[in-house]
Design a protein around this motif. Sequence first.
Motif, PDB file in Angstrom:
ATOM      1  N   LEU A   7      -3.419   0.526   6.595  1.00  0.00           N
ATOM      2  CA  LEU A   7      -2.996  -0.411   5.547  1.00  0.00           C
ATOM      3  C   LEU A   7      -2.773  -1.806   6.133  1.00  0.00           C
ATOM      4  O   LEU A   7      -3.141  -2.814   5.523  1.00  0.00           O
ATOM      5  CB  LEU A   7      -1.721   0.093   4.858  1.00  0.00           C
ATOM      6  CG  LEU A   7      -1.918   1.319   3.953  1.00  0.00           C
ATOM      7  CD1 LEU A   7      -0.572   1.862   3.489  1.00  0.00           C
ATOM      8  CD2 LEU A   7      -2.791   0.970   2.751  1.00  0.00           C
ATOM      9  N   ALA A  24      -8.912   7.296  -3.383  1.00  0.00           N
ATOM     10  CA  ALA A  24      -8.125   6.771  -2.266  1.00  0.00           C
ATOM     11  C   ALA A  24      -8.959   5.724  -1.529  1.00  0.00           C
ATOM     12  O   ALA A  24     -10.194   5.752  -1.565  1.00  0.00           O
ATOM     13  CB  ALA A  24      -7.744   7.891  -1.312  1.00  0.00           C
ATOM     14  N   ARG A  25      -8.278   4.788  -0.850  1.00  0.00           N
ATOM     15  CA  ARG A  25      -9.004   3.791  -0.039  1.00  0.00           C
ATOM     16  C   ARG A  25      -9.600   4.461   1.182  1.00  0.00           C
ATOM     17  O   ARG A  25     -10.639   4.060   1.696  1.00  0.00           O
ATOM     18  CB  ARG A  25      -8.024   2.681   0.368  1.00  0.00           C
ATOM     19  CG  ARG A  25      -8.625   1.529   1.092  1.00  0.00           C
ATOM     20  CD  ARG A  25      -9.595   0.755   0.200  1.00  0.00           C
ATOM     21  NE  ARG A  25     -10.122  -0.410   0.899  1.00  0.00           N
ATOM     22  CZ  ARG A  25     -11.033  -0.353   1.866  1.00  0.00           C
ATOM     23  NH1 ARG A  25     -11.520   0.819   2.234  1.00  0.00           N
ATOM     24  NH2 ARG A  25     -11.460  -1.459   2.451  1.00  0.00           N
ATOM     25  N   GLY A  26      -8.899   5.494   1.676  1.00  0.00           N
ATOM     26  CA  GLY A  26      -9.400   6.268   2.795  1.00  0.00           C
ATOM     27  C   GLY A  26      -8.565   7.517   2.989  1.00  0.00           C
ATOM     28  O   GLY A  26      -7.542   7.690   2.326  1.00  0.00           O
ATOM     29  N   ASP A  31      -2.856  -1.279  -8.381  1.00  0.00           N
ATOM     30  CA  ASP A  31      -3.606  -2.231  -7.547  1.00  0.00           C
ATOM     31  C   ASP A  31      -3.483  -1.913  -6.059  1.00  0.00           C
ATOM     32  O   ASP A  31      -4.383  -2.215  -5.286  1.00  0.00           O
ATOM     33  CB  ASP A  31      -3.071  -3.654  -7.780  1.00  0.00           C
ATOM     34  CG  ASP A  31      -3.400  -4.153  -9.176  1.00  0.00           C
ATOM     35  OD1 ASP A  31      -4.453  -3.756  -9.711  1.00  0.00           O
ATOM     36  OD2 ASP A  31      -2.599  -4.927  -9.726  1.00  0.00           O
ATOM     37  N   GLY A  61       0.816  -1.206   0.000  1.00  0.00           N
ATOM     38  CA  GLY A  61       0.000   0.000   0.000  1.00  0.00           C
ATOM     39  C   GLY A  61       0.849   1.255   0.000  1.00  0.00           C
ATOM     40  O   GLY A  61       2.072   1.205   0.141  1.00  0.00           O
ATOM     41  N   SER A 109      -9.174  12.099  -3.110  1.00  0.00           N
ATOM     42  CA  SER A 109     -10.027  11.391  -2.126  1.00  0.00           C
ATOM     43  C   SER A 109     -10.981  10.379  -2.755  1.00  0.00           C
ATOM     44  O   SER A 109     -11.143   9.276  -2.218  1.00  0.00           O
ATOM     45  CB  SER A 109     -10.852  12.393  -1.304  1.00  0.00           C
ATOM     46  OG  SER A 109     -10.027  13.200  -0.520  1.00  0.00           O
ATOM     47  N   ARG A 121      -5.818   5.435  -9.675  1.00  0.00           N
ATOM     48  CA  ARG A 121      -6.756   4.494 -10.328  1.00  0.00           C
ATOM     49  C   ARG A 121      -6.036   3.408 -11.098  1.00  0.00           C
ATOM     50  O   ARG A 121      -6.588   2.328 -11.324  1.00  0.00           O
ATOM     51  CB  ARG A 121      -7.645   5.254 -11.307  1.00  0.00           C
ATOM     52  CG  ARG A 121      -8.667   6.106 -10.630  1.00  0.00           C
ATOM     53  CD  ARG A 121      -9.407   6.949 -11.607  1.00  0.00           C
ATOM     54  NE  ARG A 121     -10.267   6.152 -12.466  1.00  0.00           N
ATOM     55  CZ  ARG A 121     -11.423   6.566 -12.954  1.00  0.00           C
ATOM     56  NH1 ARG A 121     -11.841   7.785 -12.649  1.00  0.00           N
ATOM     57  NH2 ARG A 121     -12.141   5.809 -13.734  1.00  0.00           N
ATOM     58  N   VAL A 124      -3.743   5.389   0.923  1.00  0.00           N
ATOM     59  CA  VAL A 124      -4.352   6.188   1.993  1.00  0.00           C
ATOM     60  C   VAL A 124      -3.851   7.619   1.849  1.00  0.00           C
ATOM     61  O   VAL A 124      -2.645   7.878   1.883  1.00  0.00           O
ATOM     62  CB  VAL A 124      -4.000   5.635   3.398  1.00  0.00           C
ATOM     63  CG1 VAL A 124      -4.633   6.502   4.477  1.00  0.00           C
ATOM     64  CG2 VAL A 124      -4.473   4.188   3.537  1.00  0.00           C
ATOM     65  N   LEU A 165      -6.084  -3.474   6.672  1.00  0.00           N
ATOM     66  CA  LEU A 165      -6.688  -3.950   5.417  1.00  0.00           C
ATOM     67  C   LEU A 165      -6.212  -5.345   5.078  1.00  0.00           C
ATOM     68  O   LEU A 165      -6.955  -6.152   4.538  1.00  0.00           O
ATOM     69  CB  LEU A 165      -6.291  -3.027   4.258  1.00  0.00           C
ATOM     70  CG  LEU A 165      -7.016  -1.706   4.077  1.00  0.00           C
ATOM     71  CD1 LEU A 165      -6.443  -0.985   2.872  1.00  0.00           C
ATOM     72  CD2 LEU A 165      -8.503  -1.945   3.917  1.00  0.00           C
ATOM     73  N   ARG A 166      -4.943  -5.624   5.395  1.00  0.00           N
ATOM     74  CA  ARG A 166      -4.363  -6.919   5.019  1.00  0.00           C
ATOM     75  C   ARG A 166      -4.732  -8.037   5.981  1.00  0.00           C
ATOM     76  O   ARG A 166      -4.614  -9.203   5.641  1.00  0.00           O
ATOM     77  CB  ARG A 166      -2.845  -6.791   4.917  1.00  0.00           C
ATOM     78  CG  ARG A 166      -2.444  -6.052   3.634  1.00  0.00           C
ATOM     79  CD  ARG A 166      -1.008  -5.699   3.642  1.00  0.00           C
ATOM     80  NE  ARG A 166      -0.121  -6.838   3.539  1.00  0.00           N
ATOM     81  CZ  ARG A 166       0.276  -7.403   2.397  1.00  0.00           C
ATOM     82  NH1 ARG A 166      -0.162  -6.945   1.249  1.00  0.00           N
ATOM     83  NH2 ARG A 166       1.106  -8.425   2.411  1.00  0.00           N
ATOM     84  N   PRO A 218      -3.606  -0.333  -2.430  1.00  0.00           N
ATOM     85  CA  PRO A 218      -4.483   0.663  -1.795  1.00  0.00           C
ATOM     86  C   PRO A 218      -3.690   1.916  -1.408  1.00  0.00           C
ATOM     87  O   PRO A 218      -2.538   1.814  -0.960  1.00  0.00           O
ATOM     88  CB  PRO A 218      -5.017  -0.056  -0.552  1.00  0.00           C
ATOM     89  CG  PRO A 218      -4.010  -1.120  -0.260  1.00  0.00           C
ATOM     90  CD  PRO A 218      -3.382  -1.513  -1.574  1.00  0.00           C
TER      91      PRO A 218
END
Length: 145
Positions: free
Chosen positions: A139, A120-122, A93, A70, A117, A90, A97, A142-143, A95
């Motif tokens: 991050l 973004a994942r967050g 792959d 990430g 934003s 975009r 933040v 997330l994993r 993520p």
Amino acid sequence: MAPTIHILNGPNLNRLGLREPGVYGAQTLSEIESLVRDHAASRGYGSVFRQSNHEGELVDWLHAANDSAGVVLNAGAYTHTSIALHDAIRSIDAPVVEVHISNVFAREAFRHHSTISPVARGVICGFGVHSYLLAVDALAALRTA
Ligand code: CA2
């Protein structure tokens, strides 16, 4: 080998600690790097920590983070203007933040809009240097989720 988190910093963040400590704190980017690297290592992650004042270089570094665990991205003022960074996020792959040291929503109106934003994942902002550490934890979470 330990999974790697990329911590990418945009324009003017190399000036941290030199001016405006009331907004951004007194720590230099190099001091922040040590804190973030140690924190990532304590969670079992290697880290790549970079800063650039150039939009295209940040785009290249996002591409290079494609296969990583990430990205923690403080895009600085490009946050508010950059379609190139939006598209780069975009295109990968990993993520991403989005982080900010300051609470951008408590500041000038031009800082309230972010082009990154939505992709973004967050987003984490307003916690000073801890914004970076919280992003590493996000991050990691997330994993394990
Ligand atoms: O709060 C953040 O982390 C920001 O991303 C910092 C950017 C700003 O443009 C964003 O709106 C929010 C500014 C980077 C650092 O700028 C400095 C200005 C004066 C002294 C030192 C650093």
